[in-house]
Scaffold this active site. Structure first.
Site, short mmCIF file in Angstrom:
data_model
loop_
_atom_site.label_atom_id
_atom_site.label_comp_id
_atom_site.label_asym_id
_atom_site.label_seq_id
_atom_site.Cartn_x
_atom_site.Cartn_y
_atom_site.Cartn_z
NE ARG A 40 -3.03 -0.02 3.23
CZ ARG A 40 -4.26 0.37 3.00
NH1 ARG A 40 -5.04 -0.28 2.24
NH2 ARG A 40 -4.88 1.49 3.54
NE ARG A 87 5.05 8.98 -4.96
CZ ARG A 87 4.15 9.40 -3.48
NH1 ARG A 87 4.81 9.88 -2.79
NH2 ARG A 87 2.82 8.98 -3.44
NE ARG A 140 -3.94 -4.84 16.32
CZ ARG A 140 -3.52 -4.97 17.36
NH1 ARG A 140 -4.06 -6.08 18.08
NH2 ARG A 140 -2.96 -4.12 18.09
NE ARG A 184 -3.14 5.85 11.68
CZ ARG A 184 -3.83 5.35 10.33
NH1 ARG A 184 -3.25 5.52 9.55
NH2 ARG A 184 -4.70 4.43 10.30
CD GLU A 208 -5.30 5.17 14.24
OE1 GLU A 208 -5.52 6.17 13.49
OE2 GLU A 208 -4.99 4.20 13.68
CE1 TYR A 223 -6.00 -1.51 5.55
CE2 TYR A 223 -4.31 -2.83 5.87
CZ TYR A 223 -4.94 -1.57 5.97
OH TYR A 223 -4.23 -0.42 6.50
CG ASP A 277 -7.39 1.80 0.54
OD1 ASP A 277 -7.45 1.89 1.85
OD2 ASP A 277 -6.56 1.99 -0.38
N1 UDP Z 1 3.34 1.46 7.91
C1 UDP Z 1 4.42 1.52 8.43
N2 UDP Z 1 4.75 2.83 8.87
C2 UDP Z 1 4.18 3.78 8.45
C3 UDP Z 1 3.08 3.72 7.83
C4 UDP Z 1 2.38 2.56 7.52
O1 UDP Z 1 5.15 0.46 8.90
O2 UDP Z 1 4.71 5.20 9.00
C5 UDP Z 1 2.72 0.07 7.41
C6 UDP Z 1 1.96 -0.35 8.55
O3 UDP Z 1 2.25 -2.14 8.47
C7 UDP Z 1 0.50 -0.47 8.12
C8 UDP Z 1 0.68 -0.40 6.61
O4 UDP Z 1 1.84 0.08 6.25
O5 UDP Z 1 -0.18 -1.49 8.96
C9 UDP Z 1 -0.22 0.50 5.87
O6 UDP Z 1 -0.79 1.51 6.41
P1 UDP Z 1 -1.80 2.60 5.83
O7 UDP Z 1 -1.58 4.02 6.65
O8 UDP Z 1 -1.71 2.79 4.34
O9 UDP Z 1 -3.02 2.00 6.56
P2 UDP Z 1 -4.47 2.55 7.10
O10 UDP Z 1 -4.30 2.32 8.61
O11 UDP Z 1 -4.61 4.01 6.84
O12 UDP Z 1 -5.36 2.04 6.32
#
Ligand code: UDP
Length: 387
Positions: free
Chosen positions: A179, A183, A257, A288, A311, A360, A362
């Site tokens: 996901r 870059r 979760r 976060r 969170e 999972y 989006d």
């Molecule tokens: N992830 C990570 N570090 C970060 C952000 C995301 O390791 O700073 C990993 C983590 O395993 C997470 C996955 O990438 O579960 C997907 O993150 P995303 O923010 O896309 O997921 P959301 O919780 O917003 O659906």
């Protein structure tokens, strides 16, 4: 009481259920009842205006609409205008703040280098080759290391992933991490999709528009279990609640979760400089924090105070609201057994969305799946009408 001739019942007033209800009412011209056990529509996209500050908050964490699917963008744009907001995420590691996902700025900051765009691919590839095992990555750790190398994995992925999933990244499937793009330029957009934005007047207004058709009746505060015994036999049930709950936990609970938010009003115009600030280190217990006013820069500074929600991720226990399916082989196989049971015992119940599908998803994929399912329902309805 339910109408005796009810043909469509939608369980869950979130995005999947909302799209299906709208399509059934508008394109089939049929009545549809939508129920939700929560007191509001919108599912986890729910937003509300904080009465104290006037800031729009997302009750279940930041939701930014983004998609690369033309028909999804066209569809959702019928119910709201979107602002041109592009999501920016930062991540904090050992007291320093980096742009996320990993790009040229993060790599240069982390290594103290001044790589140019044409050098970064080679650099990352050498880092990854130095630490990757070779072969197809079998889990999240191997996948992440193959994408960014071990030092960046250890800094930005390992701790965050442990906190989010409470599992070792070696036990999780590789696709969770795909996901996140990597870059080779200074673009710090979190998403690469061509269409992104926030509903101009908020998600609540978008959902009001989705449910506006007079053929749709929405009853909130009503759980499926309360009416399950009274559903007319010919009624199709489109169910977006948890799959294991629907089947009475016949084979045991699926693993989910859950999230908990701690929301504070702070005496600053700007507390963290962006909508989402990740915490990469395990010593910080939250994953976060969301500063909602940044999701709507077009609304101006919105006063001298701000709202920040931290969170926390935890295992979903009975009574908690499930958020994320835990995509391990064991859970996938359990999920398959539940689907087979459903097809055999409750053929008129169609599960879907994040909870019903145990996927999972989006927001845009959720809309896309609902539009696909609607086409199946439409074909079935025209077959039944001809018969
Ligand atoms: N992830 C990570 N570090 C970060 C952000 C995301 O390791 O700073 C990993 C983590 O395993 C997470 C996955 O990438 O579960 C997907 O993150 P995303 O923010 O896309 O997921 P959301 O919780 O917003 O659906």
């Amino acid at each position: 009481m339910l109408p005796r001739d009810l043909k469509y019942l939608v369980v869950g007033a979130g995005l999947w259920g909302g799209v299906l209800a709208e399509r059934i009412a508008s394109a089939l011209g049929e009545r549809v009842l939508v129920i939700d056990r929560r007191a509001h529509t919108g599912g986890n996209c729910r937003s509300f205006i904080d009465p104290d500050t006037g800031i729009e908050c997302h009750a279940y964490g930041t939701h930014v609409f983004h998609t690369a699917i033309p028909r999804v963008w066209e569809y959702v744009s019928r119910f709201t205008r979107f602002t041109p907001y592009r999501h920016k995420v930062l991540t904090e590691h050992r007291g320093r703040v980096y742009p996320m996902p990993v790009g040229l700025a993060a790599v240069n900051m982390f290594y103290g280098l001044n790589l140019r765009p044409y050098e970064v691919d080679g650099f990352i590839r050498r880092e990854a080759a130095a630490s990757a095992g070779g072969g197809e990555p079998a889990n999240l750790e191997e996948k992440a290391v193959s994408l960014v190398g071990r030092p960046l994995y250890e800094a930005f992925i390992k701790g965050y992933t442990r906190k989010q999933w409470e599992k070792d990244p070696g036990e999780l499937p590789p696709d969770i991490i795909t996901r996140l793009p990597v870059r080779a330029d200074y673009n710090t957009d979190y998403f690469s999709d061509p269409w992104q934005g926030m509903p101009e007047r908020g998600y609540a207004a978008m959902f009001d528009a989705l449910f506006r058709n007079p053929l749709i009746e929405v009853r909130t505060g009503l759980a499926y279990a309360d009416i399950a015994g009274n559903i007319p036999p010919a009624c199709t049930v489109l169910y977006s609640g948890p799959l294991d709950e629907l089947c009475g936990y016949a084979f045991g609970a699926l693993e989910w979760r859950a999230l908990r938010f701690e929301r504070d009003i702070l005496p600053y115009r700007d507390a963290q400089g962006t909508a989402v600030l990740n915490q990469a280190d395990v010593e910080i217990p939250w994953t976060r924090s969301h500063e909602f006013k940044h999701l709507h820069p077009e609304r101006g500074p919105q006063g001298n105070r701000t709202i920040v929600a931290r969170e926390y991720s935890h295992a979903c226990l009975k009574g908690d609201e499930p958020y994320y399916p835990v995509n391990t082989p064991e859970n996938q196989s359990l999920q398959g057994r539940y689907r087979a049971l459903l097809a055999e015992k409750m053929p008129r119940v169609v599960p879907g969305g994040r909870l019903g599908g145990y996927r999972y998803l989006d927001m845009d994929k959720t809309v896309d799946e609902a539009l696909d399912l609607f086409e199946t329902l439409r074909a079935r309805a025209s077959g039944e009408n001809c018969a």
